[in-house]
Structure formats: C-alpha cells, structure tokens
Scaffold this active site. Structure first.
Site, short mmCIF file in Angstrom:
data_model
loop_
_atom_site.label_atom_id
_atom_site.label_comp_id
_atom_site.label_asym_id
_atom_site.label_seq_id
_atom_site.Cartn_x
_atom_site.Cartn_y
_atom_site.Cartn_z
N LYS A 133 6.79 -10.10 -18.68
CA LYS A 133 5.47 -10.71 -18.53
C LYS A 133 5.46 -12.10 -19.14
O LYS A 133 6.24 -12.40 -20.02
CB LYS A 133 4.44 -9.86 -19.27
N VAL A 134 4.52 -12.87 -18.68
CA VAL A 134 4.27 -14.15 -19.33
C VAL A 134 2.81 -14.16 -19.75
O VAL A 134 1.92 -13.89 -18.95
CB VAL A 134 4.56 -15.34 -18.38
N ASP A 260 17.81 -20.68 -9.35
CA ASP A 260 16.63 -19.95 -8.89
C ASP A 260 15.51 -20.92 -8.56
O ASP A 260 14.34 -20.68 -8.85
CB ASP A 260 16.18 -18.95 -9.95
N1 LIG Z 1 5.26 -22.51 -18.98
C1 LIG Z 1 4.42 -21.86 -18.20
N2 LIG Z 1 3.14 -22.28 -18.09
C2 LIG Z 1 2.26 -21.61 -17.30
N3 LIG Z 1 2.58 -20.52 -16.59
C3 LIG Z 1 3.84 -20.06 -16.66
C4 LIG Z 1 4.81 -20.69 -17.47
N4 LIG Z 1 5.97 -20.02 -17.35
C5 LIG Z 1 5.73 -19.01 -16.50
N5 LIG Z 1 4.45 -19.01 -16.08
C6 LIG Z 1 3.83 -18.07 -15.14
O1 LIG Z 1 4.52 -16.83 -15.22
C7 LIG Z 1 5.14 -16.53 -13.97
C8 LIG Z 1 6.45 -15.82 -14.21
O2 LIG Z 1 7.31 -16.66 -14.94
P1 LIG Z 1 8.88 -16.67 -14.69
O3 LIG Z 1 9.14 -17.09 -13.28
O4 LIG Z 1 9.53 -17.49 -15.73
O5 LIG Z 1 9.19 -15.13 -14.89
P2 LIG Z 1 10.37 -14.31 -14.29
O6 LIG Z 1 10.24 -12.95 -14.83
O7 LIG Z 1 11.65 -15.01 -14.58
O8 LIG Z 1 10.05 -14.39 -12.73
P3 LIG Z 1 11.02 -14.18 -11.47
O9 LIG Z 1 11.20 -12.73 -11.31
O10 LIG Z 1 10.28 -14.80 -10.32
O11 LIG Z 1 12.27 -14.92 -11.73
C9 LIG Z 1 5.24 -17.85 -13.25
O12 LIG Z 1 5.22 -17.71 -11.86
C10 LIG Z 1 4.01 -18.59 -13.74
O13 LIG Z 1 2.87 -18.24 -13.00
#
Ligand SMILES: Nc1ncnc2c1ncn2[C@@H]1O[C@H](COP(=O)(O)OP(=O)(O)OP(=O)(O)O)[C@@H](O)[C@H]1O
Length: 894
Positions: A133-134, A260
C-alpha cells in the site's frame, strides 16, 4: 536449489521488549536481522533525544505525553517542503496535521491515537500496488506531506520456509525477491536526485514492514490526466515526454534501468511537471552484461521480454517510453487484446496503427521507438535529438546529471561503506572490484585522453570500441546494441560500481553542503591529481537475505534476479537530508526548459493571488480543493439509487467481495513462461504468497491484471477488507445515510494548472454537479461516501463497463480500450505475466473484473467561474478505471 532464507532470524517473541528499548525506529528484536540499522539508530541524535515511548513505528498509539522536543530526529530533516496547515490546501486525504508538533500532543484524547512511522503520522491509503500500500503521511514536526510505501517483510516464522513443496518454495522465493526489490528501490530512490524523479526521504524498517517515505506528488496521476483530457495535443505531450526523456537519460547515465515505465508510474506534481515513481523493478545494468529478469507491465513491456531474451537494460525502457508516448498522443495503448496470447502476439509483431491525426514527426519518432528488434530500436540519444522532441525547444532535454570528475585511487572508504543495497557485497569486495575497474586500461585511457560529452574523435571512439568488443567477445552471448556499444562519456554508465560511487559521493556532498549543484554541467577536461575528497554520511544498511541459487536461467523459466555481481545482498537504508536550497532547485525545473509548451499556461499566467499564504511550496500555482461537505467524517452515504436496489454500505459490500484489483507490474515475471503457461489452469494455491490483497485478487481473478509481487498473506479476504477499510479511511460499520444537498459547503477556490478539459469542467453550479454525480454513481452502481471535497467510491463490476452509452457520446476525447460487454464476459485487464502463469487464455469470459476504488472531487476554477470534477484512482485495474471514469464523464454531461 537453495531454499534457505539467510539472515532472517525469528523475531516475534522479543518484539515487545525491543519496542520499548528503541525509541524512534523500533526494530523488533535486539538480535535483529538488521544490526547495522539498529546501530545507526542507536548512535543517532534521535536516540539520544527521544524518550522511549515516543513513537511506535509499527502502528501503535501515539503517546500523548511525549514532549515536542522528542519529536523526530534532527538529522532526519526531511523538511524540504514544509506545508502549511491551511485547511484550504490540496487534498489532504483525510488527515489534518498541524505544522507544530506540539499541537499534535496538546490533546491526549484517544482520538489523537494515530499510526506513526518514524517521523510521520500515517493517513489514508492513496494507492495500492503489487508491492503493498501507499499511504499519505505528514511529518510530525514540519507537516510535510509524504507518500509512504508500505511493504510487508518476509516472516521468518512462515510455514512456507519450512515447507518443502515446490509451491511453498516458490512462494518463499517470491517473498524474498520482493524484499530484495524493496531494498533496491529504497536504496536507489534515496540516491537519485532529479527534478522529474520521485525521491525517497526516509526509509524505516520494522520487524514486519518496510516503510519508504517518498516526496508526495500531489498533482495526480498521468492516467487521471489522460482521463480528463483524452489524448493530449502533441505540443502538450512534448513537455511531458521531454521530462520523461530527461529522467531516463539521468537513470541510464547512472547505469540504472527503470523497467516499469508506464503511464501509472508517472505522476504529475503541483507545478505541472512529471515525477516518475516506482523503482521496485529497477536495477543496475552494465553494457557488457545482460539482465535476465523479464519483468514489467505487459502493455508497456518490450517484445524481447516476452520472449525471455536477455537484455542490456536501456532498450526495454525505450520501448516502454514509446508506449507511453503513444498513450499520450493517442489516448490508448498501441497493442491491446482481451486475449492474453493474442496480446502477446501483437506486441511481438509490433505492428502499430498510427492515427491519421498524428504528425509525421510524431509517427517517425514512434516508429523508431516501437521497433521490435532491440538492436534496431532507437537509442535514447536518437530519441532526444529527434525533431519532434525538439520542436519549439532549443535542444534536447538535459539529464540534470551533475558535473563529475574521474575517480582516482585510493578510493574513499566512507563512500564504499555507503554503497549498500545493490548486491555488491561487503565493502572489501566493492573496493576490490572498483579498484579493478578504475585501474583498467579502458578507464585509465579515457581518463588520460579527457572526458567529453559531445561527439568523440575517431581515436577515442576506437579506444572505447576496442574495449567494448574485447569484453563483448568474452561475456556476451548476444550482439551488443550498437547504441550502447560505445561510451561517449566516461561518466555515462561506464560501470554500475562507478555510477553508485558517484551517486553516493554526490549525496554526501549534498548533505554536507546543503546544496545540489546539479544544474551546472561543465565538461571536465582534466584529470585530478588527488582522490576525490568526500564526506561521509550515514547510510547504514541491514543485511539482506541472500538470494537463493534458483535464479532464472537464460531460458527464463526459473525465478531469477538480475546478475550483476551475484554476491551477498545487503539492505540499504538512507536517511537523506534535504535542504531548502535543494527544494528551490527542484521547485522550478521547468525554468531550464526554456520554451516549455506548458499546457498549464492558461491558468498559471493569469492567477497569482489567493493562495494559501502560509504555503511554503514553491509551485507557481496551487491546487486547492476544498470540501463541499462537512470537514468532519461523514457517514457512509448510500448510492442515490435510480435503480431499485437498496443502498449498500461499504461494509456490506466489502464483506462480500472486498477484492481490490489493480493493474500492476510483473515483479519477476517470466514472459516466456507466460507463453508456456497460457493453457494452464488457474491454481489458487500458487497465488497468494505474500502478495497484497489487490494483487492476490488480480491473480485469482484477473489474468491480465495480475502481478508477480511476492510475499505471503494468509487470509486474503481479511486483508482485502483491511485494504478497503484503509482505503476508505474510516470504519465501514455505519449504515448509509444520505446527506442533504444543503450540507454542501460552498466550494472554495481551486486553482488548477490546466488539469481540466472541457470534459471535466462545467458552468453548472456545485449542487447541480453533485446531483448529477450522485445520479450517475447510482446509475453505474458505484458505491460512494462523501469525503472532504468529494466522494470516495468503490465499483464492483458485475460485468463489463461499457465505455460509452450510445445515447451519450463522450465529450472527452477519450479512447477507452475496447471492452466488450457482450456475452456476459468480464474484462480482461492490462497486465501481466503472472496472469498468464495461472490463467487459461482464451477463456477470458470466466474472468472476474477487479474492484475499483477511486475518488471524485468536485472542484472550482474561480476566475473562469467553472466547476468541475477531478478523479483519483486508488486501486484497481487502470484501464477498467479509465473506462469507468470516462463513462462517468459521459453521463455527467458537464
Ligand atoms: N510519491 C507519491 N506521491 C503520491 N502518490 C503516490 C506516490 N507514490 C505512489 N503513489 C500512489 O500509489 C500508487 C502505487 O504506488 P507504486 O506504483 O509505487 O506501488 P507498486 O506496489 O509498486 O505498484 P505496481 O504494482 O503498479 O508496480 C501509485 O499509482 C500512486 O497513485
């Protein structure tokens, strides 16, 4: 096959004890697997100044009796962008944090119990992906907003580690690889400094999770931008494309391949510039070597990845870059099919349809990027100097790489010690290897003949070429990419060890000086006679579990990771400091783009006043969205049903189908394997390990939306509910209660730099838009609740989302991917390899579309007397989301 997880002792029994012993970043076990990390914190000022009970980084209640002096270590001054506490500032995602830490502690009521990670108070979930999660968070002292990526750590007690079945081993490996990627992402993100790359501020590690605090990018996702605008005008796209090109140039220059790059990983900052996120799949590359991790997101993945051909690195980014450019100027992906194998075939064939409205130059550029043969694909230099790229600009976009001098011996050991997180091995080994590289004939001859950034002389070219060829004959099974075979600059990806040495050095210098001299790029013409002088900074890293030996081989059919050094992995932790000076650099990168074709000029040139006076943000315009609703938590609101169904609260729905799907990336995807597995039946048992619920859901239900993220989650349903709860930011226990229109506060001014198009703005008044929105959400069976400024929404598709209704042609110039609802089939989605590992292609009608969570804000553009809607995706498949948002816009008839 080595299935042992190294260096990961059990921790659970001593967790509580350790919690009280470590004040700020609590590592759960004194004999923790991250001794370096513990040491670092124990030696840090924060340790000395903080009472033991001040902060629980793993989500325990914030202790109200903590004095303000105990808040946050001084050295972790990630306060480059302190934010005002103005209630008017942009989306605060449901969390109010005063700039003064004392305020946080002034009230010891239980409502003050918040989750705290290090210096940050966690807010609500803003995104979910394959890694985890973010969440939005605020710095306790400064109020600075960050986005914290939360990644589950491998549980050393996991039964999977003890199991011997193939599936369990695979799952354990998957978790381990996820950790490795997380560490690499943390290590890289804290070293990189580029105006268009999202930077990590802090990294925290607990016994159960990694927390990476990134600068918060608050202008929204590029995906949302495309939804709002449809395809962009080429002039508008150019600005973004140049910025992406600049970022890639910087990355490749530093021996880093992103791997990616996709529209979802491009965010837009408040001042309208892009920020690239998600380095979870990135790695270091070497021109003489080949990477063998076939990862990425299918729509954006280069054909050679699908065929499991080893690759150097930059070329796969260039393909993805081409897809991104296509999406920007066409509003759709160039290769699409609901059938996985058909989609693979299309990508491999690479036949692109270019719409007639594209300019000749644009087509010419795309046709050089979307070349299936990586040997013939354009190099980044060719792309950046292409006429389309430079129309109305003075020259190619800069890389923003700082000036560098050649490295001389002896090496600075303080730098070597900080080169962690990249699998280079222990410092002695790094030192040895780097010394070898620097002492090499090639490096030395370049150092002596000078350092050049422009075209190189025939003699110099020969030197380089000979060097490359010599190595090529020894190491490389495939022909070298012509574009990568010759270095035109000794600093340009000469060797990963050299790149990281420079990056650490630059970070040290930055931390020491508080300034970042990156924009002055002076060609270096002489070799220094003494070693580079550096200052050390704290970058302490816990050990990383070693990779097992079951790496993928060149056939691409085993779990694997890239092989640059193949030695013990080390975790990395950086606690970077950031100064206002740096911020000032970064606040206006566009000034360097002299003739920026800003699509935001329309608003930014007109309006300067009325911004939050306390804002210290440097953006020339401010996105301010304020609530039309009460600021306090609002009850769950039922759908204003036009249908006969009773309103359904989130709780009711989440209990039934709280699955969140999302288009994610293939974390260790093996596209070659994908092809092989296309006809394999879905096997649930292989799907759940350590993967966030969203991903699990995707894996289970959504062949193309799945991700190869790793890890274990035992109870998917429970976790999915948790995610939903978090996502929605409040408890789901209440029953819906409709809010009356009178409760809507007048919308406060919103100042958006061009974030609206005709499709998302309207002269209608707020109430009217809100009424329409409620009607449309009811019509589309979208569950929603009111949040500050708009609505938090969940969509649980029962079938396809028709992109348009015949009676309501889209006003948005938006070309949604084809998703045909006929015969009751569900969507297939935009991703990716794992899916194919588990799905039966050709049987897509059995696939269940993913749940979408997103927000819709009602906003106001004051000067133009316009109101509008703005979308923000939280989770769920990107292209389904895009289709749904388009449908909402169509129905709204703004
Ligand atoms: N620095 C940031 N500021 C604002 N929102 C963010 C930020 N980083 C990530 N997010 C939000 O969180 C979402 C998920 O982040 P991220 O792509 O890094 O996660 P992930 O688990 O690696 O995703 P994926 O499975 O697509 O690779 C992003 O699409 C965005 O909406």
């Amino acid at each position: 096959m080595d299935n042992h997880i190294h260096g990961v002792p059990a921790v659970s029994s001593k967790r509580a004890e350790a919690m009280s012993a470590l004040p700020k970043i609590k590592i759960s076990d004194p004999s923790n697997r991250h001794p370096n990390l513990i040491d670092a914190f124990m030696q840090s000022p924060s340790h000395q100044t903080q009472p033991k009970s001040s902060v629980d980084p793993v989500g325990l209640p914030f202790s109200p009796q903590v004095s303000s002096s105990a808040l946050g270590p001084k050295r972790s001054a990630s306060a480059r962008k302190p934010l005002p506490t103005s209630p008017n500032r942009s989306r605060d995602h449901g969390l109010r944090v005063p700039a003064s830490a004392a305020l946080i502690h002034s009230d010891d009521k239980s409502r003050e119990r918040r989750k705290v990670i290090g210096n940050y108070i966690l807010g609500k979930t803003i995104g979910a992906g394959s890694m985890g999660k973010v969440k939005v968070a605020h710095h306790i002292k400064t109020g600075e907003q960050v986005a914290i990526k939360i990644v589950l750590r491998q549980n050393p007690d996991s039964q999977k580690l003890k199991a011997t079945s193939q599936e369990a081993l695979k799952a354990a490996q998957s978790e381990k690889n996820r950790e490795i990627r997380t560490v690499r992402e943390a290590a890289l993100s804290t070293l990189l400094r580029h105006p268009y790359i999202c930077e990590a501020r802090d990294v925290y590690i607990t016994s159960s999770h990694y927390y990476i605090a990134f600068e918060f990018v608050d202008g929204g996702q590029m995906l949302d931008y495309i939804i709002s605008h449809g395809k962009l005008k080429e002039k508008q796209a150019r600005k973004f494309v140049r910025q992406i090109g600049s970022s890639l140039k910087y990355l490749h220059h530093n021996s880093i391949v992103h791997r990616d790059l996709k529209i979802e990983n491009i965010l837009i900052s408040k001042n309208g510039d892009i920020k690239i996120i998600d380095f979870g799949l990135s790695n270091l590359y070497m021109r003489q070597s080949r990477l063998r991790t076939f990862c990425g997101s299918l729509y954006f993945a280069a054909p050679e990845l699908l065929s499991a051909q080893p690759y150097i690195g930059p070329e796969v980014d260039i393909w993805s870059f081409g897809i991104v450019l296509y999406v920007l100027v066409c509003g759709k992906v160039p290769f699409d099919d609901q059938n996985m194998s058909a989609l693979h075939a299309k990508i491999k064939k690479g036949a692109v349809e270019y719409p007639a409205y594209l300019s000749g130059d644009c087509k010419s550029l795309l046709s050089r990027m979307l070349v299936t043969d990586p040997l013939k694909r354009a190099s980044l230099d060719e792309i950046l100097t292409h006429p389309w790229m430079n129309r109305s600009y003075d020259g190619p976009p800069p890389s923003f790489a700082p000036e560098r001098l050649p490295i001389t011996l002896p090496l600075d050991q303080s730098i070597i010690k900080e080169m962690n997180g990249f699998d280079f091995g222990p410092p002695e080994k790094i030192s040895r290897e780097l010394t070898k590289v620097i002492s090499s004939e090639a490096y030395q001859s370049l150092a002596k003949t000078g350092f050049y950034s422009g075209p190189i002389s025939a003699d110099k070219r020969k030197n380089f070429f000979e060097f490359r060829v010599r190595h090529a004959t020894q190491d490389i099974e495939n022909p070298i990419l012509p574009s990568l075979s010759i270095n035109s600059n000794i600093y340009d990806a000469f060797h990963p060890l050299i790149s990281i040495y420079y990056l650490v050095l630059e970070r040290q210098q930055y931390d020491k000086r508080g300034s970042w001299n990156r924009y002055v790029k002076t060609p270096v013409s002489s070799v220094p006679s003494s070693p580079i002088q550096t200052q050390s900074f704290s970058r302490s890293l816990p050990p990383m579990p070693e990779l097992s030996d079951n790496r993928i081989n060149s056939k691409g059919n085993e779990p694997n990771d890239d092989e640059l050094s193949g030695i013990t992995r080390k975790l990395s932790l950086i606690r970077g400091k950031h100064s206002p000076e740096t911020q000032s650099h970064f606040s206006s990168p566009s000034t360097l783009e002299k003739k920026s074709s800003s699509i935001f000029r329309r608003f930014s040139s007109r309006r300067k006043p009325n911004r939050s006076s306390s804002s210290t943000r440097s953006s020339s315009s401010t996105l301010q969205i304020s609530a039309p609703l009460e600021a306090t938590q609002s009850p769950v609101v039922p759908r204003a049903k036009s249908s006969s169904k009773p309103p359904i609260s989130y709780k009711n729905k989440a209990g039934n189908s709280g699955n969140i799907g999302r288009s994610t990336s293939v974390r260790e995807g093996r596209y070659a394997g994908v092809d092989k597995m296309l006809n394999s039946p879905i096997n649930d048992n292989t799907l759940t390990s350590g993967v966030p619920p969203a991903v699990q859901h995707n894996r289970l239900l959504n062949p193309r939306g799945a991700s190869l993220g790793r890890g274990t989650v035992a109870d998917a349903t429970f976790k999915q509910k948790q995610v939903l709860n978090d996502t929605m930011g409040q408890s789901l226990g209440k029953h819906a209660e409709a809010k009356s229109q009178e409760k809507i506060d007048p919308i406060k001014p919103v100042f958006l730099k061009g974030l609206f198009s005709v499709s998302t703005t309207s002269t209608k008044n707020t109430e009217s838009i809100q009424r329409d929105l409620i009607r449309v959400m009811g019509l589309l069976d979208i569950e929603y609740k009111e949040i500050k400024g708009g609505y938090s929404c969940i969509y649980r598709p029962q079938g396809n989302i028709p992109s348009t209704l015949p009676s309501t042609p889209s006003k948005a110039n938006f070309n949604a991917p084809r998703r045909h609802p006929s015969n009751g089939s569900n969507f297939s989605t935009d991703s990716y390899g794992l899916v194919a590992d588990n799905a039966q292609v050709g049987n897509t009608e059995n696939l269940v579309p993913s749940v979408l969570t997103f927000e819709i804000y009602i906003v106001k553009v004051p000067i133009l007397s316009l109101r509008g809607v703005s979308f923000h995706r939280i989770s769920g498949n990107s292209w389904q989301y895009k289709t749904l948002a388009s449908r909402i816009l169509n129905e709204l008839k703004l």
